[in-house]
Design a protein around this motif. Structure first.
Motif, PDB file in Angstrom:
ATOM      1  N   GLU A  97     -10.616   2.498  -7.229  1.00 38.38           N
ATOM      2  CA  GLU A  97      -9.674   2.964  -8.253  1.00 38.38           C
ATOM      3  C   GLU A  97      -8.250   3.050  -7.727  1.00 38.38           C
ATOM      4  OE1 GLU A  97     -10.711   6.331 -10.639  1.00 38.38           O
ATOM      5  OE2 GLU A  97     -12.833   5.816 -10.572  1.00 38.38           O
ATOM      6  N   ALA A  98      -8.114   3.478  -6.484  1.00 41.72           N
ATOM      7  CA  ALA A  98      -6.783   3.579  -5.870  1.00 41.72           C
ATOM      8  C   ALA A  98      -6.744   2.670  -4.641  1.00 41.72           C
ATOM      9  CB  ALA A  98      -6.500   5.021  -5.460  1.00 41.72           C
ATOM     10  N   PRO A  99      -5.602   2.075  -4.344  1.00 46.02           N
ATOM     11  CA  PRO A  99      -5.507   1.241  -3.140  1.00 46.02           C
ATOM     12  C   PRO A  99      -5.782   2.063  -1.877  1.00 46.02           C
ATOM     13  CG  PRO A  99      -3.577   0.930  -4.546  1.00 46.02           C
ATOM     14  CD  PRO A  99      -4.344   2.091  -5.098  1.00 46.02           C
TER      15      PRO A  99
END
Length: 123
Positions: free
Chosen positions: A62-64
Motif C-alpha cells: 500500500e505504501a512504498p
C-alpha cells in the motif's frame, strides 16, 4: 535516426573480474567511447555507483518501502549505459557487441520511446 540505450548488466562475478583489471577495462572503455564519438552516434555514457550505496523503492504494498542496498537475490545489476542515436536497431546491436564488457556481463539494447509515443492525459 532513433535513440537506443545500451544498458550494461553485470553479475557479482563479472563485476569482480572487471575490477581486477580496472585500469585495462577503463582504457578499453575510453577507446570505445572515442570510437562512438568519432562515428557521431554517442549522446551520453554514464557508469553507476556501487549498488551498496543505492536504495530500492518497492511499490509492492500500500505504501512504498525503501530498502538500502546491497540487494538480496540480485543476479544482475545495471552498471551503466551508453545512449546512442543510430539508424536502426541492428546498428545499435552492432555497437552493443563491441562494448568492452567482462565475461559474464550482458548488454541490454532498448529503444528510447519518442515523446510522440508516450500516452498523453485523456487518451
Amino acid at each position: 535516426m532513433a535513440k537506443y540505450m545500451l544498458i550494461m548488466r553485470g553479475t557479482d562475478e563479472s563485476n569482480a573480474a572487471m575490477m581486477a583489471g580496472i585500469d585495462e577495462a577503463m582504457a578499453a572503455t575510453r577507446r570505445f567511447i572515442e570510437e562512438m564519438v568519432k562515428a557521431g552516434v554517442l549522446l551520453a555514457a554514464e557508469g553507476l555507483d556501487d549498488p551498496r550505496r543505492g536504495v530500492v523503492v518497492d511499490f509492492g504494498g500500500e505504501a512504498p518501502v525503501v530498502t538500502d542496498g546491497p540487494y538480496g537475490e540480485t543476479k544482475e545489476l545495471f552498471g551503466g549505459y551508453f545512449l546512442v542515436d543510430v539508424a536502426s536497431k541492428e546498428e545499435a546491436v552492432e555497437w552493443a557487441t563491441r562494448v568492452p564488457a567482462a565475461r559474464g556481463s550482458k548488454i541490454e539494447v532498448r529503444r528510447v520511446a519518442g515523446s510522440d509515443e508516450v500516452p498523453q492525459a485523456g487518451e
